[in-house]
Design an enzyme around this catalytic site. Structure first.
Site, PDB file in Angstrom:
ATOM      1  N   ASN A 208       0.855  -1.195   0.000  1.00 18.30           N
ATOM      2  CA  ASN A 208       0.000   0.000   0.000  1.00 18.30           C
ATOM      3  C   ASN A 208       0.885   1.236   0.000  1.00 18.30           C
ATOM      4  O   ASN A 208       2.107   1.136   0.062  1.00 18.30           O
ATOM      5  CB  ASN A 208      -0.983  -0.032   1.183  1.00 18.30           C
ATOM      6  CG  ASN A 208      -0.274   0.007   2.522  1.00 18.30           C
ATOM      7  OD1 ASN A 208       0.396   0.979   2.843  1.00 18.30           O
ATOM      8  ND2 ASN A 208      -0.410  -1.067   3.290  1.00 18.30           N
ATOM      9  N   ASP A 276      -4.870  -5.948   5.495  1.00 12.42           N
ATOM     10  CA  ASP A 276      -5.917  -6.746   6.154  1.00 12.42           C
ATOM     11  C   ASP A 276      -5.958  -8.155   5.594  1.00 12.42           C
ATOM     12  O   ASP A 276      -6.484  -9.053   6.224  1.00 12.42           O
ATOM     13  CB  ASP A 276      -7.275  -6.073   5.947  1.00 12.42           C
ATOM     14  CG  ASP A 276      -7.364  -4.756   6.701  1.00 12.42           C
ATOM     15  OD1 ASP A 276      -6.869  -4.703   7.839  1.00 12.42           O
ATOM     16  OD2 ASP A 276      -7.890  -3.778   6.139  1.00 12.42           O
ATOM     17  N   ASP A 302      -4.826  -9.209  13.466  1.00 13.65           N
ATOM     18  CA  ASP A 302      -5.062  -7.810  13.836  1.00 13.65           C
ATOM     19  C   ASP A 302      -4.178  -7.504  15.044  1.00 13.65           C
ATOM     20  O   ASP A 302      -4.459  -7.933  16.164  1.00 13.65           O
ATOM     21  CB  ASP A 302      -6.540  -7.571  14.157  1.00 13.65           C
ATOM     22  CG  ASP A 302      -6.846  -6.090  14.300  1.00 13.65           C
ATOM     23  OD1 ASP A 302      -6.008  -5.355  14.880  1.00 13.65           O
ATOM     24  OD2 ASP A 302      -7.907  -5.641  13.821  1.00 13.65           O
ATOM     25  N   LYS A 334     -14.569   2.544  15.434  1.00  9.53           N
ATOM     26  CA  LYS A 334     -13.378   1.684  15.339  1.00  9.53           C
ATOM     27  C   LYS A 334     -12.693   1.553  16.693  1.00  9.53           C
ATOM     28  O   LYS A 334     -12.221   0.483  17.067  1.00  9.53           O
ATOM     29  CB  LYS A 334     -12.417   2.304  14.317  1.00  9.53           C
ATOM     30  CG  LYS A 334     -11.393   1.347  13.795  1.00  9.53           C
ATOM     31  CD  LYS A 334     -10.743   1.889  12.540  1.00  9.53           C
ATOM     32  CE  LYS A 334     -11.591   1.696  11.300  1.00  9.53           C
ATOM     33  NZ  LYS A 334     -11.013   2.248  10.105  1.00  9.53           N
TER      34      LYS A 334
HETATM   35  N1  CTP Z   1      -4.062  -2.605  12.549  1.00 12.17           N
HETATM   36  C1  CTP Z   1      -3.345  -3.629  13.106  1.00 12.17           C
HETATM   37  N2  CTP Z   1      -3.336  -4.857  12.516  1.00 12.17           N
HETATM   38  C2  CTP Z   1      -4.057  -5.099  11.402  1.00 12.17           C
HETATM   39  C3  CTP Z   1      -4.798  -4.046  10.824  1.00 12.17           C
HETATM   40  C4  CTP Z   1      -4.773  -2.805  11.430  1.00 12.17           C
HETATM   41  O1  CTP Z   1      -2.708  -3.408  14.126  1.00 12.17           O
HETATM   42  N3  CTP Z   1      -4.041  -6.295  10.839  1.00 12.17           N
HETATM   43  C5  CTP Z   1      -4.049  -1.292  13.223  1.00 12.17           C
HETATM   44  C6  CTP Z   1      -3.446  -0.180  12.405  1.00 12.17           C
HETATM   45  O2  CTP Z   1      -2.080  -0.023  12.656  1.00 12.17           O
HETATM   46  C7  CTP Z   1      -4.247   1.004  12.880  1.00 12.17           C
HETATM   47  C8  CTP Z   1      -5.633   0.430  13.107  1.00 12.17           C
HETATM   48  O3  CTP Z   1      -5.413  -0.926  13.424  1.00 12.17           O
HETATM   49  O4  CTP Z   1      -3.800   1.497  14.121  1.00 12.17           O
HETATM   50  C9  CTP Z   1      -6.472   0.531  11.876  1.00 12.17           C
HETATM   51  O5  CTP Z   1      -7.601  -0.271  12.025  1.00 12.17           O
HETATM   52  P1  CTP Z   1      -8.390  -0.880  10.805  1.00 12.17           P
HETATM   53  O6  CTP Z   1      -9.624  -1.517  11.346  1.00 12.17           O
HETATM   54  O7  CTP Z   1      -7.536  -1.702   9.935  1.00 12.17           O
HETATM   55  O8  CTP Z   1      -8.743   0.417  10.085  1.00 12.17           O
HETATM   56  P2  CTP Z   1      -8.594   0.776   8.616  1.00 12.17           P
HETATM   57  O9  CTP Z   1      -7.242   0.452   8.101  1.00 12.17           O
HETATM   58  O10 CTP Z   1      -9.012   2.191   8.555  1.00 12.17           O
HETATM   59  O11 CTP Z   1      -9.542  -0.286   7.931  1.00 12.17           O
HETATM   60  P3  CTP Z   1     -11.092  -0.367   7.489  1.00 12.17           P
HETATM   61  O12 CTP Z   1     -11.747   0.940   7.793  1.00 12.17           O
HETATM   62  O13 CTP Z   1     -10.943  -0.702   6.085  1.00 12.17           O
HETATM   63  O14 CTP Z   1     -11.606  -1.511   8.303  1.00 12.17           O
END
Ligand code: CTP
Length: 392
Positions: A208, A276, A302, A334
Site C-alpha cells: 500500500n 488486512d 489484527d 473503530k
Molecule cells: N491494525 C493492526 N493490525 C491489522 C490491521 C490494522 O494493528 N491487521 C491497526 C493499524 O495499525 C491502525 C488500526 O489498526 O492502528 C487501523 O484499524 P483498521 O480496522 O484496519 O482500520 P482501517 O485500516 O481504517 O480499515 P477499514 O476501515 O478498512 O476496516
C-alpha cells in the site's frame, strides 16, 4: 545520567583505550559503569585501569568461581539499565549475531534482558565484509543498536569506515538509548509504522502507499521526550530517528511477532497501514500463460486487537484510522470495536499518504478533537505530549 547503570563490555582492539574516556564521561554525568573486559580487550588495556576509573571491580572471566559466587553473570547483566559494547570487534558482533556464549562477555550479552548498544571498531575491509554486514543487519533486526563506525585513517594505515566513534558520540548514543531526561523518561513505547508487504509469489507483493513518515515522526517525538522507543517498521525508505531502536519487518505476521517480542510496554502507537488480507504465496513465480491468477485470500492477524486483549496489554493503546468520509464517527466506532484507548483518525481524502502534512482527529474515550491541518512532525510532537500527559 542520574544514577543510571551501564554495563560496559570492552572488546579487543586498538581503540579499547577510548573505553577509558567513555567511562569518565558516563561517571562525570552522574552514571555508574561496571566493566567487563574480554580476553582480547585485556591485551590492550588492563583491568586495573578500568577498575580505577569506574571505581568498581572489573570482570574478565566467566569461570572465576569467586566472582560467580558473589555475582552471577545473569545478575550482572540484569542490574544494568543498558549494556554497551565498545569497541565491538567483528568477532564479538559475529558471536552476538549467532548467539554464541563462550566467555563472560558473550554470555552476558545472551543472558541480558536490557537494551544493547554496540560501537563497532575494526579494519575497513572487515567492516565492509559481507559477513560483518550480515551480522550487523541481523543484530539491528534483533533490536540491538549498532552505531555506524567513523570514517578516517585507521591504526593499520588504511582509510575508510571502521574507526570507533569518538567517546562523546558513543556517550550521546547512550543518553539517547537510556531515554534522555523528559516526561517520558523510564517509559517504553512501541510504535508500528509504514506498510506491510504480503508476498504473492517470490517476486510480487501486495503493498500500500503508506510512506511511514507519520509513524517515524511519532517515534522520534516520543524519544525526544525521553521515552525508550521500539519502532517496528514495514518496508520504507526512511532514516531511523535518533535514540530509537528499530526492527524491520515485511509482513503483518512478522510485524505482530516483533510487537509481541517487544512487550512489556507502557504504550503502543500503531500507525502502520497493516494489510488486512494476505494470500498463500506461490512457491514459484506465477506465469502469465497460466491466465489471471486466482488468489486465495486469508485474514492477517489484527495486531491492535491482539494487543488490546493481551496479558501484557500496554496501559495506553493508540490506533490510527484512515478514513475518507464521516471521519470522526467512523473512528469512534473503530475505537470501541478494536479495544483501543485512543484513535487518531486521518482524513486521507487528500494527499496525506506520502505527503508531509496531516489533518487528524483525536478520539479518546471522552472526547473528539479536530486538529488543524499541520505537518506530520507537528502532529507527532502534539501526540507525544498528549501521551506523556496520559502516562504521568
Ligand atoms: N491494525 C493492526 N493490525 C491489522 C490491521 C490494522 O494493528 N491487521 C491497526 C493499524 O495499525 C491502525 C488500526 O489498526 O492502528 C487501523 O484499524 P483498521 O480496522 O484496519 O482500520 P482501517 O485500516 O481504517 O480499515 P477499514 O476501515 O478498512 O476496516
Amino acid at each position: 545520567m542520574n544514577g543510571r547503570k551501564v554495563l560496559l563490555i570492552v572488546g579487543g582492539g586498538i581503540a579499547a583505550y577510548k573505553a577509558c574516556e567513555l567511562v569518565r564521561l558516563i561517571r562525570k554525568a552522574g552514571g555508574s559503569v561496571r566493566c567487563v573486559l574480554t580476553a582480547g580487550g585485556a591485551q590492550f588495556i588492563t583491568p586495573m585501569t578500568l577498575a580505577a576509573l569506574s571505581e568498581q571491580q572489573v570482570f574478565t572471566n566467566l569461570f572465576d568461581l569467586k566472582d560467580e559466587a558473589e555475582m552471577g553473570h545473569i545478575q550482572l547483566s540484569r542490574e544494568a539499565d543498558l549494556v554497551v559494547v565498545a569497541p565491538a570487534t567483528a568477532d564479538l558482533l559475529a558471536k552476538m549475531a549467532a548467539g554464541i556464549a563462550d566467555d563472560l562477555a558473550t554470555t552476558l550479552l545472551l543472558a541480558t534482558d536490557k537494551q544493547v548498544l554496540a560501537a563497532p571498531a575494526m579494519n575497513v575491509r572487515m567492516w565492509q565484509h559481507a559477513a560483518t554486514q550480515r551480522n550487523v543487519a541481523q543484530l539491528r533486526n534483533d533490536g540491538v543498536t549498532v552505531l555506524e563506525p567513523d570514517e578516517g585513517e585507521m591504526a593499520c594505515g588504511e582509510y575508510g569506515p571502521g574507526r570507533l566513534p569518538e567517546p562523546e558520540a558513543i556517550f550521546a548514543a547512550i543518553q539517547a538509548a537510556l531515554g534522555g531526561p523528559g516526561p517520558l523518561s523510564g517509559r517504553h513505547v512501541i510504535v508500528t509504522a509504514g506498510p506491510t508487504h504480503e508476498p504473492i509469489d517470490p517476486v510480487r507483493v501486495i503493498a500500500n502507499r503508506s510512506s511511514g513518515k507519520q509513524g517515524f515522526a511519532i517515534a522520534g517525538a516520543l524519544a525526544a521526550l525521553g521515552a525508550r522507543v521500539t519502532l517496528v517498521a514495514g518496508p520504507v525508505n526512511l532514516e531511523t530517528p535518533a535514540g530509537v531502536a528499530r526492527r524491520d519487518v515485511e509482513t503483518a505476521e512478522e510485524m505482530e511477532q516483533a510487537v509481541l517480542a517487544a512487550l512489556p510496554a507502557d504504550a503502543a502507537v500503531l500507525v502502520a497501514a497493516v494489510a488486512d488480507w494476505r494470500v498463500e504465496p506461490a512457491g514459484e513465480k506465477l506465469k502469465k500463460e497460466a491466465g489471471p491468477p486466482v488468489l486465495d485470500w486469508r485474514r492477517t492477524p489484527d495486531i491492535l486487537a491482539g494487543l488490546a486483549t493481551h496479558d501484557l496489554r500496554p496501559h495506553l493503546i493508540v490506533g490510527f484510522a484512515a478514513e475518507t468520509e464521516n471521519v470522526a464517527a467512523e473512528a469512534a466506532a473503530k475505537r470501541a470495536r478494536k479495544g483501543a484507548d485512543w484513535i487518531v483518525a486521518n482524513d486521507v481524502s487528500g494527499d496525506v499518504m506520502g505527503g508531509d502534512a496531516n489533518a487528524v482527529h483525536l478520539i479518546t474515550g471522552t472526547d473528539a478533537e479536530s486538529w488543524d491541518r499541520m505537518s506530520k512532525t507537528d502532529v507527532a510532537r502534539r501526540l507525544a505530549q498528549r501521551i506523556a500527559h496520559a502516562l504521568s
